[in-house]
Design a protein around this motif. Structure first.
Motif, PDB file in Angstrom:
ATOM      1  N   GLY A  58      23.261  80.417  11.271  1.00  0.00           N
ATOM      2  CA  GLY A  58      22.177  80.498  11.928  1.00  0.00           C
ATOM      3  C   GLY A  58      22.394  80.398  13.473  1.00  0.00           C
ATOM      4  O   GLY A  58      21.390  80.854  14.329  1.00  0.00           O
ATOM      5  N   ARG A 157      20.375  77.989   7.969  1.00  0.00           N
ATOM      6  CA  ARG A 157      20.018  79.321   8.782  1.00  0.00           C
ATOM      7  C   ARG A 157      18.428  79.088   9.089  1.00  0.00           C
ATOM      8  O   ARG A 157      17.919  79.899  10.078  1.00  0.00           O
ATOM      9  CB  ARG A 157      20.311  80.520   7.836  1.00  0.00           C
ATOM     10  N   ALA A 158      17.654  78.214   8.471  1.00  0.00           N
ATOM     11  CA  ALA A 158      16.197  78.172   8.745  1.00  0.00           C
ATOM     12  C   ALA A 158      16.051  77.127   9.815  1.00  0.00           C
ATOM     13  O   ALA A 158      14.948  76.803  10.251  1.00  0.00           O
ATOM     14  CB  ALA A 158      15.609  77.760   7.556  1.00  0.00           C
ATOM     15  N   ALA A 162      12.650  76.195  12.319  1.00  0.00           N
ATOM     16  CA  ALA A 162      12.055  75.159  11.913  1.00  0.00           C
ATOM     17  C   ALA A 162      12.048  74.059  13.160  1.00  0.00           C
ATOM     18  O   ALA A 162      11.078  73.640  13.294  1.00  0.00           O
ATOM     19  CB  ALA A 162      12.900  74.155  10.684  1.00  0.00           C
TER      20      ALA A 162
END
Length: 278
Positions: A58, A157-158, A162
């Motif tokens: 990410g 990756r989030a 977030a």
């Protein structure tokens, strides 16, 4: 009558001198504590930065504060984190706490200087006990989340998106009536102080009460510190400035909204970058 007036004049003069000495001692000790805690925080943050960060899926990096290094035990890592957390909280929160402590001293100032000093220490200890307990809760959660992010690339990756969402929510929280009420509790303490008894148990409870109100008021800003870089000196400085401005400025509620507008903008920018628009 002249003798009584002269004696009264000397007594009032003596009390005035004692008050000035007490004031200088209080602010001098507070300044010294702030200087020392800030210096230790800078040294700790610099040493943490020198250890590097772990690249993650990410395009972001994870702080080593949540990891066990070679030769370390988890109790040792937890103790190191908690010690750094407490020193960091002293450096960050002391500028906002000092006015509250001074109002407490003024309210119970007839107890004698030695007793007053210890009572003030107890109030401060109660206040930072709350932040210490918060740090004790934060560490295992941070470690568990870091472990999940290392095991699940999809979750890692989030994270950038977030973080942007959390920052945006924290900024929006600055505009709520809930924030206004919590900020009023932190700013308007003289009335409560006037009703306090000058004893150790009451001083400790008053410190706990101040710490709880402060932790509620700073919930959004503390979340930014945790997700944007718990040991990042730039983030620490920005959060410290935001807390001090909304607590100490003449129109704190308006300043809280100004701070919130800046945080919302930062959250939008972070989210845009996360989805590839920035």
């Amino acid at each position: 009558m002249g003798h009584v007036s002269a004696t009264g004049g000397r007594d009032m003069s003596g009390r005035s001198i004692d008050a000035r000495v007490s004031q200088r001692a209080f602010f001098g000790v507070s300044a010294l504590l702030f200087t020392v805690s800030t210096a230790v925080t800078i040294v700790g943050g610099t040493s943490m930065s020198a250890m590097g960060e772990m690249p993650m899926p990410g395009g972001w990096t994870m702080s080593m504060a949540w990891m066990r290094m070679c030769g370390q035990t988890w109790p040792g890592v937890a103790a190191s984190f908690l010690g750094m957390w407490v020193v960091m909280m002293v450096a960050m929160m002391l500028p906002s706490l000092v006015p509250m402590l001074w109002r407490y001293r003024e309210a119970v100032g007839g107890t004698g200087e030695t007793c007053l000093g210890w009572l003030t220490v107890l109030v401060g200890a109660g206040y930072f006990f709350v932040w210490t307990a918060f740090g004790m809760a934060v560490f295992p959660l941070g470690v568990a989340l870091a472990a999940l992010e290392m095991e699940l690339p999809v979750l890692a990756r989030a994270v950038p998106l977030a973080v942007g969402v959390i920052v945006l929510i924290a900024g929006a929280l600055q505009f709520t009536a809930w924030k206004t009420r919590r900020l009023a509790c932190c700013r308007n303490t003289p009335g409560r102080c006037l009703m306090l008894s000058a004893n150790a148990a009451t001083a400790w409870r008053h410190g706990l009460c101040l710490g709880l109100h402060c932790s509620y008021c700073c919930a959004g800003l503390t979340m930014i510190l945790l997700v944007a870089g718990v040991m990042d000196l730039r983030v620490m400085a920005a959060v410290t400035a935001a807390i001090a401005v909304e607590r100490l400025a003449p129109r704190g509620e308006r300043m809280a909204r100004v701070v919130g507008a800046g945080i919302v903008g930062a959250g939008v920018l972070l989210m845009a970058r996360a989805v590839g628009l920035g």
